[in-house]
Enzyme design. Structure first.
Site, mmCIF file in Angstrom:
data_model
loop_
_atom_site.group_PDB
_atom_site.id
_atom_site.type_symbol
_atom_site.label_atom_id
_atom_site.label_comp_id
_atom_site.label_asym_id
_atom_site.label_seq_id
_atom_site.Cartn_x
_atom_site.Cartn_y
_atom_site.Cartn_z
ATOM 1 N N THR A 105 0.858 -1.185 0.000
ATOM 2 C CA THR A 105 0.000 0.000 0.000
ATOM 3 C C THR A 105 0.897 1.237 0.000
ATOM 4 O OG1 THR A 105 -1.659 -1.232 1.238
ATOM 5 C CG2 THR A 105 -1.841 1.182 1.271
ATOM 6 N N PHE A 132 -6.377 -6.292 -1.099
ATOM 7 C CA PHE A 132 -7.499 -5.994 -0.202
ATOM 8 C C PHE A 132 -7.788 -7.113 0.796
ATOM 9 C CE2 PHE A 132 -8.133 -3.450 -4.019
ATOM 10 C CZ PHE A 132 -8.357 -2.192 -3.481
ATOM 11 N N LEU A 133 -6.882 -8.111 0.896
ATOM 12 C CA LEU A 133 -7.204 -9.234 1.793
ATOM 13 C C LEU A 133 -7.202 -8.793 3.255
ATOM 14 C CD1 LEU A 133 -4.459 -10.321 3.385
ATOM 15 C CD2 LEU A 133 -3.957 -11.307 1.164
ATOM 16 N N GLU A 135 -6.520 -10.031 7.251
ATOM 17 C CA GLU A 135 -5.832 -11.053 8.036
ATOM 18 C C GLU A 135 -6.889 -11.951 8.677
ATOM 19 O OE1 GLU A 135 -2.642 -9.638 10.541
ATOM 20 O OE2 GLU A 135 -2.175 -8.064 9.106
ATOM 21 N N LYS A 186 -7.154 2.112 -2.949
ATOM 22 C CA LYS A 186 -6.745 1.345 -1.762
ATOM 23 C C LYS A 186 -6.870 2.199 -0.488
ATOM 24 C CE LYS A 186 -5.058 -1.620 0.998
ATOM 25 N NZ LYS A 186 -5.814 -2.784 1.428
ATOM 26 N N ASN A 190 -9.701 1.744 2.699
ATOM 27 C CA ASN A 190 -9.393 1.566 4.116
ATOM 28 C C ASN A 190 -9.900 2.743 4.947
ATOM 29 O OD1 ASN A 190 -8.315 -0.918 3.807
ATOM 30 N ND2 ASN A 190 -6.198 -0.360 4.263
ATOM 31 N N CYS A 241 -3.025 -2.080 9.126
ATOM 32 C CA CYS A 241 -3.483 -1.344 7.946
ATOM 33 C C CYS A 241 -4.320 -0.109 8.259
ATOM 34 C CB CYS A 241 -4.254 -2.285 7.030
ATOM 35 S SG CYS A 241 -3.184 -3.531 6.303
ATOM 36 N N LYS A 244 -2.484 2.876 10.159
ATOM 37 C CA LYS A 244 -1.398 3.530 9.407
ATOM 38 C C LYS A 244 -1.919 4.166 8.126
ATOM 39 C CE LYS A 244 0.708 -0.124 6.534
ATOM 40 N NZ LYS A 244 0.192 0.238 5.233
ATOM 41 N N LYS A 302 -7.588 -8.620 16.000
ATOM 42 C CA LYS A 302 -8.842 -9.227 15.570
ATOM 43 C C LYS A 302 -8.683 -10.737 15.722
ATOM 44 C CE LYS A 302 -9.519 -9.803 11.089
ATOM 45 N NZ LYS A 302 -9.682 -9.557 9.651
HETATM 46 N N1 NAD Z 1 -1.090 -7.442 6.256
HETATM 47 C C1 NAD Z 1 -2.145 -7.359 5.471
HETATM 48 O O1 NAD Z 1 -3.165 -7.996 5.718
HETATM 49 C C2 NAD Z 1 -2.132 -6.478 4.246
HETATM 50 C C3 NAD Z 1 -3.259 -6.447 3.406
HETATM 51 C C4 NAD Z 1 -3.223 -5.610 2.273
HETATM 52 C C5 NAD Z 1 -2.123 -4.828 2.021
HETATM 53 N N2 NAD Z 1 -1.056 -4.886 2.864
HETATM 54 C C6 NAD Z 1 0.126 -4.065 2.548
HETATM 55 O O2 NAD Z 1 1.171 -4.972 2.164
HETATM 56 C C7 NAD Z 1 2.434 -4.458 2.590
HETATM 57 C C8 NAD Z 1 3.140 -5.507 3.445
HETATM 58 O O3 NAD Z 1 2.390 -5.700 4.632
HETATM 59 P P1 NAD Z 1 2.802 -6.823 5.698
HETATM 60 O O4 NAD Z 1 1.813 -6.744 6.800
HETATM 61 O O5 NAD Z 1 3.006 -8.136 5.022
HETATM 62 O O6 NAD Z 1 4.237 -6.248 6.167
HETATM 63 P P2 NAD Z 1 5.375 -6.981 7.014
HETATM 64 O O7 NAD Z 1 6.177 -5.885 7.624
HETATM 65 O O8 NAD Z 1 4.756 -8.013 7.890
HETATM 66 O O9 NAD Z 1 6.246 -7.762 5.939
HETATM 67 C C9 NAD Z 1 7.118 -7.104 5.066
HETATM 68 C C10 NAD Z 1 8.280 -8.045 4.714
HETATM 69 O O10 NAD Z 1 9.128 -7.381 3.769
HETATM 70 C C11 NAD Z 1 10.478 -7.739 4.070
HETATM 71 N N3 NAD Z 1 11.382 -6.772 3.450
HETATM 72 C C12 NAD Z 1 11.685 -5.521 3.843
HETATM 73 N N4 NAD Z 1 12.531 -4.936 2.970
HETATM 74 C C13 NAD Z 1 12.758 -5.842 1.981
HETATM 75 C C14 NAD Z 1 13.536 -5.830 0.788
HETATM 76 N N5 NAD Z 1 14.234 -4.751 0.418
HETATM 77 N N6 NAD Z 1 13.547 -6.939 0.019
HETATM 78 C C15 NAD Z 1 12.845 -8.046 0.369
HETATM 79 N N7 NAD Z 1 12.086 -8.104 1.481
HETATM 80 C C16 NAD Z 1 12.039 -7.019 2.276
HETATM 81 C C17 NAD Z 1 10.513 -7.755 5.582
HETATM 82 O O11 NAD Z 1 11.639 -8.464 6.070
HETATM 83 C C18 NAD Z 1 9.171 -8.438 5.888
HETATM 84 O O12 NAD Z 1 9.309 -9.834 5.954
HETATM 85 C C19 NAD Z 1 2.137 -3.147 3.303
HETATM 86 O O13 NAD Z 1 2.252 -2.081 2.386
HETATM 87 C C20 NAD Z 1 0.685 -3.303 3.730
HETATM 88 O O14 NAD Z 1 0.037 -2.065 3.887
HETATM 89 C C21 NAD Z 1 -1.025 -5.701 3.954
HETATM 90 O O1 UPG Z 2 -17.307 -3.896 12.138
HETATM 91 C C1 UPG Z 2 -16.095 -3.875 12.419
HETATM 92 C C2 UPG Z 2 -15.118 -4.492 11.611
HETATM 93 C C3 UPG Z 2 -13.780 -4.422 12.017
HETATM 94 N N1 UPG Z 2 -13.450 -3.791 13.170
HETATM 95 C C4 UPG Z 2 -12.020 -3.733 13.558
HETATM 96 O O2 UPG Z 2 -11.287 -3.199 12.466
HETATM 97 C C5 UPG Z 2 -9.964 -3.734 12.428
HETATM 98 C C6 UPG Z 2 -9.631 -4.246 11.043
HETATM 99 O O3 UPG Z 2 -10.432 -5.362 10.732
HETATM 100 P P1 UPG Z 2 -10.437 -6.049 9.291
HETATM 101 O O4 UPG Z 2 -10.783 -5.060 8.264
HETATM 102 O O5 UPG Z 2 -11.293 -7.250 9.380
HETATM 103 O O6 UPG Z 2 -8.936 -6.580 9.203
HETATM 104 P P2 UPG Z 2 -7.596 -6.230 8.379
HETATM 105 O O7 UPG Z 2 -6.892 -7.509 8.200
HETATM 106 O O8 UPG Z 2 -6.893 -5.105 9.051
HETATM 107 O O9 UPG Z 2 -8.079 -5.768 6.906
HETATM 108 C C7 UPG Z 2 -8.178 -4.391 6.524
HETATM 109 O O10 UPG Z 2 -6.913 -3.883 6.129
HETATM 110 C C8 UPG Z 2 -6.293 -4.633 5.051
HETATM 111 C C9 UPG Z 2 -4.922 -4.034 4.820
HETATM 112 O O11 UPG Z 2 -4.962 -2.875 4.056
HETATM 113 C C10 UPG Z 2 -7.181 -4.539 3.811
HETATM 114 O O12 UPG Z 2 -6.575 -5.281 2.761
HETATM 115 C C11 UPG Z 2 -8.572 -5.101 4.142
HETATM 116 O O13 UPG Z 2 -9.436 -4.944 3.007
HETATM 117 C C12 UPG Z 2 -9.137 -4.320 5.326
HETATM 118 O O14 UPG Z 2 -10.404 -4.882 5.708
HETATM 119 C C13 UPG Z 2 -9.931 -4.831 13.509
HETATM 120 O O15 UPG Z 2 -9.277 -4.325 14.652
HETATM 121 C C14 UPG Z 2 -11.394 -5.101 13.801
HETATM 122 O O16 UPG Z 2 -11.592 -5.514 15.134
HETATM 123 C C15 UPG Z 2 -14.408 -3.175 13.959
HETATM 124 O O17 UPG Z 2 -14.098 -2.589 14.985
HETATM 125 N N2 UPG Z 2 -15.723 -3.227 13.549
#
Ligand code: NAD
Ligand code: UPG
Length: 435
Positions: A105, A132-133, A135, A186, A190, A241, A244, A302
């Protein structure tokens, strides 16, 4: 793992040697339902392997998917250093037909800047393909996304084809647009989801005051598709997410000279929500909470994850400890990841019974199924009066808790809770849209 599972040949490259070693031996270092099994079988089938950048020897493939972290930097803006260093590495590989697919992102405008500066003259194509997944349901969300957003430079149809090939087998509506708009989709997604949560939490405060039930109100709102899937009130949003990304969008607005009132309010409301249990405890115990024994159930931001990044429970526990409260906490998966962020005085235990034994109050901060469905009757018998329970996720059956002898408080559930939660089955809208 999902890409390998779909038949692609995938190499995961990470600068963290421990992470690479674990993954290569089939151990996924995070708790995510189904991922361990999926990754293990993809590694065993030879479609997935892991390496550090310096050990990468083969030519880069057709796609270099960047998913490095974009944590908050100074002033709230996104820190793009990981992403820049990953792009520099891709460039060093000198593979002329590689397309960079940006999954991280990154703030609107970043991709255009990367093309103009970092990637200039490299021949590398750049696509924004925000992720958009959620966790806890990452695999399901990857395989069945509600949309695929593709941001490309004007006329770059080749990259659109690369994305189509990468997402083979995934049936979802696609939007092809310019890179900056894709990035904005994106952040706006969020920010809107976070706004809806803070809005619902504001309405919950009002419900509390006027004796309405937020359960009925959120149910009523969810019946109108224009107001979207169901949102529940509670101790606010956490995770890596929403916090931040709302701050980064706020920062972008500020540095772009645009009014930022709404996002500020979303953040303020969310900061307040996570301390609601503290305020409720102070009120119930007339301010005398030093020395009180309180159990906190749920540390992850969560359910179904061990991720504690920006978890509301951590802020709450630190504030309780500052007030002299004796906290014992439990999370089904996140005890280990939370340890480093909690005061040493906080005891972490392996089950809810042990956490609540001898406590006068219990706070539910994460609605794990095993916590909601715990043996509350036994919990009640192990606790000391007044057995005050603060349901930070409005997930418990209020009437049942009262029958078991708890003093129950939810978030905006008001006086009508017993009647409504018992007499009306909850309306659950289409799961795809529910958040
Ligand atoms: N976590 C989620 O559910 C989620 C969902 C949608 C989007 N995103 C976005 O995806 C991105 C990653 O999120 P995350 O939660 O997986 O982060 P994270 O910090 O858990 O993982 C990032 C990984 O990148 C590695 N890294 C750092 N610099 C590197 C480099 N130069 N080369 C190779 N690897 C390197 C780190 O060691 C780490 O393992 C963020 O921008 C986040 O906003 C996350
Ligand atoms: O009705 C609700 C739904 C969620 N939450 C809270 O909101 C936070 C985020 O929840 P959720 O969206 O389910 O989890 P994330 O894994 O953070 O996913 C969000 O953030 C990701 C990273 O950008 C995006 O990809 C997803 O689409 C977006 O839903 C958690 O603390 C939840 O407890 C509430 O308080 N009320």
């Amino acid at each position: 793992a999902c890409l390998a599972d779909a038949g692609h040949d995938v190499t995961g490259v990470d600068i963290d040697p421990g992470r690479v070693a674990n993954l290569q031996s089939g151990r996924v270092p995070i708790y995510e339902p189904g991922l361990q099994e999926m990754a293990q079988s993809a590694v065993a089938a030879g479609r997935l392997r892991f390496t550090q950048p310096d050990d990468f020897e083969e030519p880069l493939g057709r796609v270099a998917l960047v998913a490095t972290g974009t944590p908050p930097g100074g002033g709230g803006g996104a820190d793009l250093r990981q992403m820049r260093s990953a792009l520099a590495w891709v460039r060093e590989q000198r593979s002329w037909d590689t397309t960079v697919v940006m999954k991280s992102t990154v703030p609107p405008g970043t991709g255009e800047r990367m093309i103009t500066h970092e990637l200039r003259g490299s021949g590398i194509c750049y696509v924004s393909n925000p992720e958009f997944l959620r966790e806890g349901r990452a695999i399901q969300d990857w395989q069945h996304p509600n949309r695929i957003v593709i941001g490309v430079a004007l006329g770059d149809t080749g990259s659109v084809d690369v994305l189509k090939a990468m997402n083979v087998g995934i049936d979802a509506p696609r939007i092809v647009t310019d890179i900056t708009s894709a990035e904005m989709i994106k952040y706006a997604s969020n920010a809107l989801l976070a706004t809806r949560i803070s809005f619902m939490n504001e309405i919950a405060s009002l419900c509390e005051r006027v004796g309405a039930s937020i359960d009925a109100v959120s149910q009523g709102l969810a019946m109108d598709p224009r107001t979207g899937g169901r949102i529940y009130a509670g101790v606010g949003y956490g995770g890596s997410c929403f916090p931040k990304d709302v701050r980064a969008l706020d920062h972008l607005a500020l540095t772009s000279g645009v009014s930022v009132e709404l996002l500020r309010a979303v953040i303020t409301v969310n900061n307040r929500q996570r301390l609601l249990p503290l305020y409720a405890l102070r009120e119930r115990f007339c301010g005398a909470i030093s020395g009180l024994r309180v159990a906190v159930l749920g540390l992850a931001f969560k359910p179904d994850t061990d991720d504690v990044r920006e978890a509301p429970a951590l802020d709450l526990i630190r504030a309780l400890s500052d007030d002299g409260v004796l906290v014992t906490a439990h999370d089904p998966q996140a005890n280990e990841s939370a340890r480093a962020f909690l005061p040493e005085s906080v005891e972490l235990v392996s089950d809810p019974m042990a956490a609540t034994k001898g406590a006068q109050a219990v706070v539910l901060m994460t609605e794990w199924e095993q916590l909601v469905d715990a043996d509350w009757e036994s919990i009640a018998s192990g606790m000391c009066p007044p057995r005050f329970v603060f349901d930070g996720r409005n997930a418990l059956d209020a009437a049942l808790m009262q029958e078991l002898g708890f003093e129950y408080t939810g978030v905006g559930r008001g006086r009508t809770t017993d009647f409504w939660t018992r007499s009306i089955p909850l309306y659950v809208p289409n799961d795809q849209g529910a958040q």
